[in-house]
Design a protein around this motif. Structure first.
Motif, PDB file in Angstrom:
ATOM      1  N   PHE A  25       0.836  -1.234  -0.244  1.00  0.00           N
ATOM      2  CA  PHE A  25      -0.067   0.150   0.051  1.00  0.00           C
ATOM      3  C   PHE A  25       0.912   1.296  -0.025  1.00  0.00           C
ATOM      4  CE2 PHE A  25      -2.734  -3.481   1.863  1.00  0.00           C
ATOM      5  CZ  PHE A  25      -3.641  -3.238   0.898  1.00  0.00           C
ATOM      6  N   VAL A  26       2.146   1.277   0.055  1.00  0.00           N
ATOM      7  CA  VAL A  26       2.907   2.174   0.057  1.00  0.00           C
ATOM      8  C   VAL A  26       3.815   2.350  -1.181  1.00  0.00           C
ATOM      9  CG1 VAL A  26       4.718   3.863   1.269  1.00  0.00           C
ATOM     10  CG2 VAL A  26       2.724   2.728   2.481  1.00  0.00           C
ATOM     11  N   MET A  27       4.765   1.102  -1.128  1.00  0.00           N
ATOM     12  CA  MET A  27       6.004   0.920  -1.846  1.00  0.00           C
ATOM     13  C   MET A  27       5.628   0.907  -3.455  1.00  0.00           C
ATOM     14  SD  MET A  27       8.329   1.835  -0.053  1.00  0.00           S
ATOM     15  CE  MET A  27       9.281   2.020  -1.252  1.00  0.00           C
ATOM     16  N   ASN A  28       4.807  -0.351  -3.530  1.00  0.00           N
ATOM     17  CA  ASN A  28       4.499  -0.373  -5.062  1.00  0.00           C
ATOM     18  C   ASN A  28       3.607   0.512  -5.557  1.00  0.00           C
ATOM     19  OD1 ASN A  28       5.898  -2.830  -5.188  1.00  0.00           O
ATOM     20  ND2 ASN A  28       4.106  -4.228  -4.566  1.00  0.00           N
ATOM     21  N   PRO A  29       2.453   1.332  -4.785  1.00  0.00           N
ATOM     22  CA  PRO A  29       1.942   2.564  -5.556  1.00  0.00           C
ATOM     23  C   PRO A  29       2.993   3.615  -5.833  1.00  0.00           C
ATOM     24  CG  PRO A  29       0.790   1.691  -3.602  1.00  0.00           C
ATOM     25  CD  PRO A  29       2.061   1.087  -3.622  1.00  0.00           C
ATOM     26  N   ILE A  30       3.899   3.904  -5.119  1.00  0.00           N
ATOM     27  CA  ILE A  30       4.966   4.772  -5.310  1.00  0.00           C
ATOM     28  C   ILE A  30       5.606   4.562  -6.728  1.00  0.00           C
ATOM     29  CG2 ILE A  30       7.118   5.887  -4.774  1.00  0.00           C
ATOM     30  CD1 ILE A  30       6.259   5.840  -1.833  1.00  0.00           C
ATOM     31  N   PHE A  31       6.123   3.129  -6.617  1.00  0.00           N
ATOM     32  CA  PHE A  31       6.715   2.590  -7.810  1.00  0.00           C
ATOM     33  C   PHE A  31       5.974   2.806  -9.150  1.00  0.00           C
ATOM     34  CE2 PHE A  31       9.333  -0.793  -4.968  1.00  0.00           C
ATOM     35  CZ  PHE A  31       9.819   0.381  -4.593  1.00  0.00           C
ATOM     36  N   SER A  32       4.699   2.310  -9.115  1.00  0.00           N
ATOM     37  CA  SER A  32       4.020   2.645 -10.171  1.00  0.00           C
ATOM     38  C   SER A  32       3.557   3.838 -10.796  1.00  0.00           C
ATOM     39  CB  SER A  32       2.570   1.823  -9.816  1.00  0.00           C
ATOM     40  OG  SER A  32       2.589   0.536  -9.565  1.00  0.00           O
ATOM     41  N   ALA A  33       3.897   4.746 -10.023  1.00  0.00           N
ATOM     42  CA  ALA A  33       3.730   6.273 -10.401  1.00  0.00           C
ATOM     43  C   ALA A  33       5.067   6.619 -11.058  1.00  0.00           C
ATOM     44  CB  ALA A  33       3.476   7.137  -9.115  1.00  0.00           C
ATOM     45  N   LEU A  34       6.180   6.115 -11.003  1.00  0.00           N
ATOM     46  CA  LEU A  34       7.254   6.407 -11.743  1.00  0.00           C
ATOM     47  C   LEU A  34       7.217   5.916 -13.186  1.00  0.00           C
ATOM     48  CD1 LEU A  34       9.743   4.864  -9.078  1.00  0.00           C
ATOM     49  CD2 LEU A  34       9.305   7.338  -9.530  1.00  0.00           C
ATOM     50  N   PRO A  35       8.039   6.487 -14.098  1.00  0.00           N
ATOM     51  CA  PRO A  35       8.203   6.542 -15.341  1.00  0.00           C
ATOM     52  C   PRO A  35       8.451   4.884 -15.477  1.00  0.00           C
ATOM     53  CG  PRO A  35       9.606   8.182 -15.048  1.00  0.00           C
ATOM     54  CD  PRO A  35       9.060   7.683 -13.545  1.00  0.00           C
ATOM     55  N   ASP A  36       8.239   3.926 -16.629  1.00  0.00           N
ATOM     56  CA  ASP A  36       8.270   2.450 -16.689  1.00  0.00           C
ATOM     57  C   ASP A  36       9.504   2.002 -16.326  1.00  0.00           C
ATOM     58  OD1 ASP A  36       5.475   2.456 -17.283  1.00  0.00           O
ATOM     59  OD2 ASP A  36       5.671   1.919 -19.501  1.00  0.00           O
ATOM     60  N   ASP A  37      10.633   2.407 -16.717  1.00  0.00           N
ATOM     61  CA  ASP A  37      11.769   1.946 -16.573  1.00  0.00           C
ATOM     62  C   ASP A  37      12.379   1.961 -15.080  1.00  0.00           C
ATOM     63  OD1 ASP A  37      12.356   1.502 -19.490  1.00  0.00           O
ATOM     64  OD2 ASP A  37      13.812   3.191 -19.563  1.00  0.00           O
ATOM     65  N   SER A  38      11.974   3.386 -14.339  1.00  0.00           N
ATOM     66  CA  SER A  38      12.315   3.283 -13.110  1.00  0.00           C
ATOM     67  C   SER A  38      11.357   2.402 -11.991  1.00  0.00           C
ATOM     68  CB  SER A  38      12.106   4.692 -12.463  1.00  0.00           C
ATOM     69  OG  SER A  38      12.960   5.663 -13.054  1.00  0.00           O
ATOM     70  N   ASN A  39      10.199   2.160 -12.537  1.00  0.00           N
ATOM     71  CA  ASN A  39       9.075   1.332 -11.797  1.00  0.00           C
ATOM     72  C   ASN A  39       9.774  -0.097 -11.918  1.00  0.00           C
ATOM     73  OD1 ASN A  39       6.896  -0.225 -11.113  1.00  0.00           O
ATOM     74  ND2 ASN A  39       5.428   0.679 -12.756  1.00  0.00           N
ATOM     75  N   GLN A  40       9.877  -0.639 -13.257  1.00  0.00           N
ATOM     76  CA  GLN A  40      10.402  -1.854 -13.257  1.00  0.00           C
ATOM     77  C   GLN A  40      11.629  -1.933 -12.478  1.00  0.00           C
ATOM     78  OE1 GLN A  40      12.918  -3.116 -15.917  1.00  0.00           O
ATOM     79  NE2 GLN A  40      12.758  -4.624 -14.346  1.00  0.00           N
ATOM     80  N   SER A  41      12.706  -1.114 -12.512  1.00  0.00           N
ATOM     81  CA  SER A  41      13.944  -1.497 -11.886  1.00  0.00           C
ATOM     82  C   SER A  41      13.605  -1.377 -10.464  1.00  0.00           C
ATOM     83  CB  SER A  41      14.854  -0.300 -12.195  1.00  0.00           C
ATOM     84  OG  SER A  41      15.197  -0.154 -13.802  1.00  0.00           O
ATOM     85  N   ALA A  42      12.843  -0.605  -9.938  1.00  0.00           N
ATOM     86  CA  ALA A  42      12.518  -0.540  -8.512  1.00  0.00           C
ATOM     87  C   ALA A  42      11.797  -1.891  -8.082  1.00  0.00           C
ATOM     88  CB  ALA A  42      11.642   0.648  -8.120  1.00  0.00           C
TER      89      ALA A  42
END
Length: 148
Positions: A25-42
């Motif tokens: 409920f915190v980390m993955n929603p933050i990651f999902s708001a990032l650009p795709d490359d950053s989201n996937q890398s995180a």
């Protein structure tokens, strides 16, 4: 001695619940708001890091709950502890059958080699993870209830 076991077990399971809740409920929603490359890398990095730690935490928590159930068999709340242990077993089974296979693939992905459906796979992992979080919250709630 049983009191110390109860407290240590409850705290460790509670911390595990907190980490898994924060991922969902915190980390993955933050990651999902990032650009795709950053989201996937995180997500890949998180999968590698937590993928190394969480199996020990889940199995360790289960061993502590089983020890509490055995040591406190003749005390009030033993049935709650046993039920909590059953829920933790369910969470381990869910992890092995549903989440780990996706995580094992995802933790190796880079922006250059990820599959076209990587977001769908991460969304499926998230749905399974929400269910697992609900199960471990229920297990933790039973442990807390057994203390009182």
């Amino acid at each position: 001695m049983l009191n110390a076991l109860e407290i240590v077990t409850t705290v460790l399971v509670g911390l595990m619940v907190g980490v898994e809740f924060a991922v969902a409920f915190v980390m993955n929603p933050i990651f999902s708001a990032l650009p795709d490359d950053s989201n996937q890398s995180a997500r890949s990095h998180g999968g590698r890091m937590l993928g190394a730690v969480m199996p020990v935490w889940y199995i360790g928590s289960l061993i502590l709950v089983a020890t509490w159930a055995i040591a406190g068999w003749d005390h009030d709340g033993a049935g709650l502890v046993v039920t909590s242990g059953a829920l933790l077993i369910l969470s381990v089974i869910m992890s092995i059958l549903l989440l780990v296979p996706i995580n094992n693939q995802g933790k190796t992905w880079t922006p250059e080699n990820r599959p076209a459906d990587w977001k769908q796979q991460m969304n499926r992992w998230d749905r399974y993870h929400y269910a697992r979080v609900a199960v471990i919250i229920a297990a933790f709630t039973l442990l807390v209830t057994a203390l009182v």
